[in-house]
Design an enzyme around this catalytic site. Structure first.
Site, PDB file in Angstrom:
ATOM      1  N   HIS A  22       7.557 -27.963  19.820  1.00 60.73           N
ATOM      2  CA  HIS A  22       8.048 -27.176  18.681  1.00 60.73           C
ATOM      3  C   HIS A  22       9.449 -27.617  18.249  1.00 60.73           C
ATOM      4  CE1 HIS A  22       6.380 -24.143  16.220  1.00 60.73           C
ATOM      5  NE2 HIS A  22       6.780 -23.053  16.837  1.00 60.73           N
ATOM      6  N   PHE A  68      15.642 -18.080  16.987  1.00 61.41           N
ATOM      7  CA  PHE A  68      14.318 -18.547  17.376  1.00 61.41           C
ATOM      8  C   PHE A  68      13.560 -18.992  16.129  1.00 61.41           C
ATOM      9  CE2 PHE A  68      15.411 -16.567  21.369  1.00 61.41           C
ATOM     10  CZ  PHE A  68      14.892 -17.495  22.257  1.00 61.41           C
ATOM     11  N   ASN A  70      10.855 -18.340  14.563  1.00 61.17           N
ATOM     12  CA  ASN A  70      10.299 -17.424  13.563  1.00 61.17           C
ATOM     13  C   ASN A  70      11.369 -16.732  12.724  1.00 61.17           C
ATOM     14  OD1 ASN A  70      11.155 -15.896  15.740  1.00 61.17           O
ATOM     15  ND2 ASN A  70       9.529 -14.387  15.566  1.00 61.17           N
ATOM     16  N   ASN A 116       5.434 -20.719  11.984  1.00 62.16           N
ATOM     17  CA  ASN A 116       6.289 -19.541  11.816  1.00 62.16           C
ATOM     18  C   ASN A 116       7.683 -19.854  11.291  1.00 62.16           C
ATOM     19  OD1 ASN A 116       4.354 -17.639  12.519  1.00 62.16           O
ATOM     20  ND2 ASN A 116       4.768 -17.885  14.703  1.00 62.16           N
TER      21      ASN A 116
END
Length: 194
Positions: A22, A68, A70, A116
Site C-alpha cells: 500500500h 492513514f 483512508n 480508500n
C-alpha cells in the site's frame, strides 16, 4: 513545461507499514527525493511531509500525507487549497491491484476503484476526479476478501524487484513530465513492462 504542480505519494505512516504494498506511492516519492535532491519535512498544517523543488525551471511541490491512507484527502486538499493548485495539476502516486508488478501507468480522472486513499481525495476535492494518477502495479491476491491483508503485507522479493523496476521507469518518466509534459511521460510509461 510541466502541467503538474503537486505530486502526492500515498501510503500509511510508521515503520510497520513502510515496506507494505500500500506504500508504493511513498516509495516512488522517496526515489524522486534522491533523484532531485530534496528533503521532505513534516508540516502539520498540511497533515503531511512536504517539499518544494525547482526542477528543469519548474516549481514542484511534493506531499506524503502522514494520516492513514483512508484520510489522505485531508492533506491533499489542505495543500492544494493553500497554494491554489487545481485538481488538474495534481499527480497522485498510488498502488494498483489491477496491474501486475512491473507495470505502472498514468491516467487522468476516473473513479477510485475501491482504493480508500483515492476515495478520500476525491471526496475532499469536492468530488472533482480530474487529478492525474500514476498507478503502480502490485498485483491482486485473486480473491477480493484477501485484498485488505494483501495490501498491508510486503511483496515477495520477486514482486518487489519488478515493482522497483517500474518505480525506476516512473522516476524517469516524471523527469520527462517536468521537461516535456505529461503526454510524452504518459506515452512512455504506459508502454513499459518490467
Amino acid at each position: 513545461m510541466s502541467e503538474i504542480k503537486l505530486i502526492v505519494g500515498l501510503g500509511n505512516p510508521g515503520d510497520k507499514y513502510a515496506d507494505t504494498r500500500h506504500n508504493a506511492g511513498e516509495w516512488l516519492i522517496e526515489r524522486l527525493a534522491r533523484r532531485f535532491n530534496f528533503n521532505l519535512s513534516v508540516e502539520s498544517k498540511f497533515s503531511g511531509k512536504t517539499a518544494r523543488a525547482v526542477i528543469s525551471g519548474q516549481e514542484m511541490r511534493f506531499l506524503v500525507p502522514t494520516t492513514f491512507m483512508n484520510l489522505s484527502g485531508k492533506a491533499v486538499s489542505a495543500l492544494a487549497n493553500f497554494y491554489r493548485i487545481p485538481p488538474e495539476q495534481i499527480l497522485v502516486l498510488h498502488d494498483e491491484l489491477d496491474f501486475s508488478p512491473g507495470i505502472a501507468k498514468i491516467k487522468q480522472g476516473g473513479g477510485h476503484g475501491g482504493h480508500n486513499g483515492l476515495k478520500d481525495i476525491i471526496a475532499q476535492l469536492a468530488n472533482n476526479k480530474n487529478f492525474y494518477r500514476l498507478r503502480i502495479g502490485i498485483g491482486h491476491p485473486g480473491d477480493k476478501n484477501l485484498v485488505a491483508s494483501y495490501v498491508l503485507n510486503k511483496p515477495s522479493p520477486t514482486d518487489r524487484q519488478l515493482i522497483d523496476r517500474s518505480l525506476e521507469e516512473a522516476t524517469d518518466c516524471i523527469e520527462i513530465l517536468m521537461k516535456e509534459g505529461i503526454t510524452k511521460a504518459t506515452n512512455r510509461l504506459n508502454a513499459f513492462k518490467a
